[in-house]
Scaffold this motif. Structure first.
Motif, PDB file in Angstrom:
ATOM      1  N   ASP A 198       0.851  -1.194   0.000  1.00 33.01           N
ATOM      2  CA  ASP A 198       0.000   0.000   0.000  1.00 33.01           C
ATOM      3  C   ASP A 198       0.890   1.248   0.000  1.00 33.01           C
ATOM      4  O   ASP A 198       1.557   1.540   0.998  1.00 33.01           O
ATOM      5  CB  ASP A 198      -0.890  -0.010   1.257  1.00 33.01           C
ATOM      6  N   PRO A 199       0.911   1.992  -1.118  1.00 32.16           N
ATOM      7  CA  PRO A 199       1.807   3.153  -1.172  1.00 32.16           C
ATOM      8  C   PRO A 199       1.487   4.199  -0.111  1.00 32.16           C
ATOM      9  O   PRO A 199       2.373   4.937   0.314  1.00 32.16           O
ATOM     10  CB  PRO A 199       1.590   3.716  -2.587  1.00 32.16           C
ATOM     11  N   TYR A 200       0.232   4.246   0.353  1.00 28.78           N
ATOM     12  CA  TYR A 200      -0.131   5.231   1.375  1.00 28.78           C
ATOM     13  C   TYR A 200       0.531   4.894   2.721  1.00 28.78           C
ATOM     14  O   TYR A 200       0.704   5.756   3.559  1.00 28.78           O
ATOM     15  CB  TYR A 200      -1.648   5.330   1.535  1.00 28.78           C
ATOM     16  N   VAL A 201       0.880   3.627   2.910  1.00 28.93           N
ATOM     17  CA  VAL A 201       1.595   3.220   4.127  1.00 28.93           C
ATOM     18  C   VAL A 201       3.107   3.325   3.891  1.00 28.93           C
ATOM     19  O   VAL A 201       3.838   3.925   4.684  1.00 28.93           O
ATOM     20  CB  VAL A 201       1.218   1.770   4.517  1.00 28.93           C
ATOM     21  N   ILE A 202       3.546   2.770   2.791  1.00 32.62           N
ATOM     22  CA  ILE A 202       4.993   2.678   2.545  1.00 32.62           C
ATOM     23  C   ILE A 202       5.633   4.062   2.323  1.00 32.62           C
ATOM     24  O   ILE A 202       6.779   4.290   2.699  1.00 32.62           O
ATOM     25  CB  ILE A 202       5.253   1.743   1.336  1.00 32.62           C
ATOM     26  N   ASN A 208       1.731  12.565  -2.487  1.00 33.45           N
ATOM     27  CA  ASN A 208       1.101  13.848  -2.171  1.00 33.45           C
ATOM     28  C   ASN A 208       0.467  13.821  -0.777  1.00 33.45           C
ATOM     29  O   ASN A 208       0.518  14.800  -0.032  1.00 33.45           O
ATOM     30  CB  ASN A 208       0.021  14.129  -3.223  1.00 33.45           C
ATOM     31  N   ALA A 209      -0.095  12.651  -0.444  1.00 35.83           N
ATOM     32  CA  ALA A 209      -0.821  12.550   0.829  1.00 35.83           C
ATOM     33  C   ALA A 209       0.105  12.327   2.024  1.00 35.83           C
ATOM     34  O   ALA A 209      -0.121  12.908   3.085  1.00 35.83           O
ATOM     35  CB  ALA A 209      -1.840  11.404   0.741  1.00 35.83           C
ATOM     36  N   VAL A 210       1.153  11.515   1.870  1.00 34.45           N
ATOM     37  CA  VAL A 210       1.847  11.058   3.091  1.00 34.45           C
ATOM     38  C   VAL A 210       3.364  11.261   3.124  1.00 34.45           C
ATOM     39  O   VAL A 210       3.969  11.135   4.191  1.00 34.45           O
ATOM     40  CB  VAL A 210       1.546   9.560   3.367  1.00 34.45           C
ATOM     41  N   ALA A 211       3.994  11.552   1.974  1.00 27.11           N
ATOM     42  CA  ALA A 211       5.474  11.637   1.976  1.00 27.11           C
ATOM     43  C   ALA A 211       5.939  12.921   2.652  1.00 27.11           C
ATOM     44  O   ALA A 211       5.151  13.853   2.864  1.00 27.11           O
ATOM     45  CB  ALA A 211       6.000  11.577   0.544  1.00 27.11           C
ATOM     46  N   SER A 212       7.232  12.978   2.980  1.00 25.06           N
ATOM     47  CA  SER A 212       7.843  14.220   3.462  1.00 25.06           C
ATOM     48  C   SER A 212       7.515  15.330   2.463  1.00 25.06           C
ATOM     49  O   SER A 212       7.493  15.100   1.248  1.00 25.06           O
ATOM     50  CB  SER A 212       9.359  14.011   3.560  1.00 25.06           C
TER      51      SER A 212
END
Ligand SMILES: NC(=O)c1ccc[n+]([C@@H]2O[C@H](COP(=O)([O-])OP(=O)(O)OC[C@H]3O[C@@H](n4cnc5c(N)ncnc54)[C@H](O)[C@@H]3O)[C@@H](O)[C@H]2O)c1
Length: 333
Positions: free
Chosen positions: A59-63, A103-107
């Motif tokens: 899941d890219p939103y987690v990773i 866009n949602a979760v990365a630095s």
């Protein structure tokens, strides 16, 4: 294949140095999850002192959470009978989803290097789906092409490859890419002063670099993996170490505000310099002649056509695909 070489280089400190601990978060697909577990086991068993965390998932939103660097490598190769437009669509969807997740979760200052092909257009799709991140931070990998060009010039001139500098790859990571022998230098002198064989430069050299990936596939039965991993390390190091005085490196970046007159709003490989802070500036004082400009326009036309093919993935309306017939996507023969 590429990741399997790259991860061990990252873990050993080749990019960020021996005083920078590192956490690796590996994104796979459902199909590759078991292989990913295997890679993670090998990383653990290697006892790298700098490697403090390895996590895996699909899941890219987690990773991607808090990622400082995102190296987007996974993509589907073009199989027999698959139209080029279809590949752009299939792979484009991966990078649209990954752009949204970044866009949602990365630095907020994440640096993104897109390797999966067609990497320029995939990088464009990715950045368009990440409107809250700086478009400037998105790269398409053309460093392998730069390295290949340096190798060919060094072989022809009979010098060690570290004597080649100022090597630009312009344009798309495809057979329209333009290895720039007008601005490149050998031992600090213009290439054309050292290699007087213009026919070789314009034809053999250019074609060898453009088709190197395809020839390698013919010989290996798969695309370049080890040298690609090396070039990803080179690309990252170029952003985290100051560029040597007078030199530059190539990377595919967003064209907004470019000083060369290249079409805006595409991802195009251009000459860049970095202070070593992860950011870069375009090099302004490069020479241009009719031969170089003509080639650049051809690669630009290809990228504009690719962009039209993926309009449905960049939020710019309906896609319309009319790719120029005589060019190939990277890795195709
Ligand atoms: N830019 C360059 O210079 C350059 C050079 C060589 C190869 N490439 C490209 O890099 C890509 C990878 O090459 P490779 O040899 O490592 O291929 P590979 O087939 O060995 O590995 C691709 C991996 O991606 C995974 N994957 C597929 N879809 C995914 C998804 N949605 N999310 C996460 N993972 C996914 C697959 O399961 C597979 O493990 C290809 O697109 C290739 O054309 C680019």
């Amino acid at each position: 294949m590429i990741s399997n070489h790259l991860l061990f280089k990252l873990a050993s400190g080749e990019v960020f140095g021996q005083d920078q601990p590192i956490a690796l978060k590996l994104l796979g697909s459902e199909r590759s999850l078991q292989a990913l577990e295997g890679v993670a086991m090998e990383l653990e068993d290697s006892l790298y002192p700098l490697l403090r965390e390895v996590s895996i998932g699909i899941d890219p939103y987690v990773i991607f959470e808090d990622a400082d660097w995102a190296l987007l490598i996974g993509a589907k190769p073009r199989g027999p009978g698959v139209e080029r437009a279809a590949l752009l669509d299939i792979n484009g969807q991966i990078f649209a989803e990954q752009g949204k997740a970044l866009n949602a979760v990365a630095s907020r200052n994440v640096k993104v290097i897109v390797v999966g092909n067609p990497c320029n257009t995939n990088a464009l799709i990715c950045l368009k789906n990440a409107p809250n991140l700086p478009a400037k931070n998105f790269h398409a990998l053309t460093r392998l092409d730069e390295n290949r060009a340096k190798c060919q010039l060094a072989l022809k001139a009979g010098v060690f490859y570290d004597k080649i500098s100022n090597m630009t790859i312009w344009g798309n990571h495809s057979t329209t890419q333009v290895p720039d022998f007008l601005n490149a230098k050998i031992n600090g002198r213009p290439v054309k002063e050292v290699i007087k064989d213009t026919k070789w430069l314009e034809e053999d050299f250019t074609i060898t670099v453009q088709k190197r990936g395809g020839v390698l596939i013919q010989k290996w039965g798969r695309s370049s993996a080890a040298s690609t991993a090396v070039s990803i390390v080179d690309a990252m190091r170029s952003l985290v170490t100051p560029t040597p005085e007078g030199d530059w490196f190539s990377t595919g970046v967003y064209t907004t505000g470019n000083p060369y007159g290249i079409a805006e709003d595409i991802v195009f490989s251009m000459p860049c310099r970095s202070k070593g802070d992860g950011d870069y500036e375009l090099v302004k004082d490069v020479a241009m002649d009719d031969f170089l400009w003509g080639r650049i326009k051809k690669s630009e036309a290809e990228l504009i056509a690719e962009k039209r093919c993926v309009a449905h993935l960049t939020g710019e309306g309906n896609a319309f695909c009319d790719l120029p017939g005589d060019t190939m996507l990277p890795g195709e023969m």
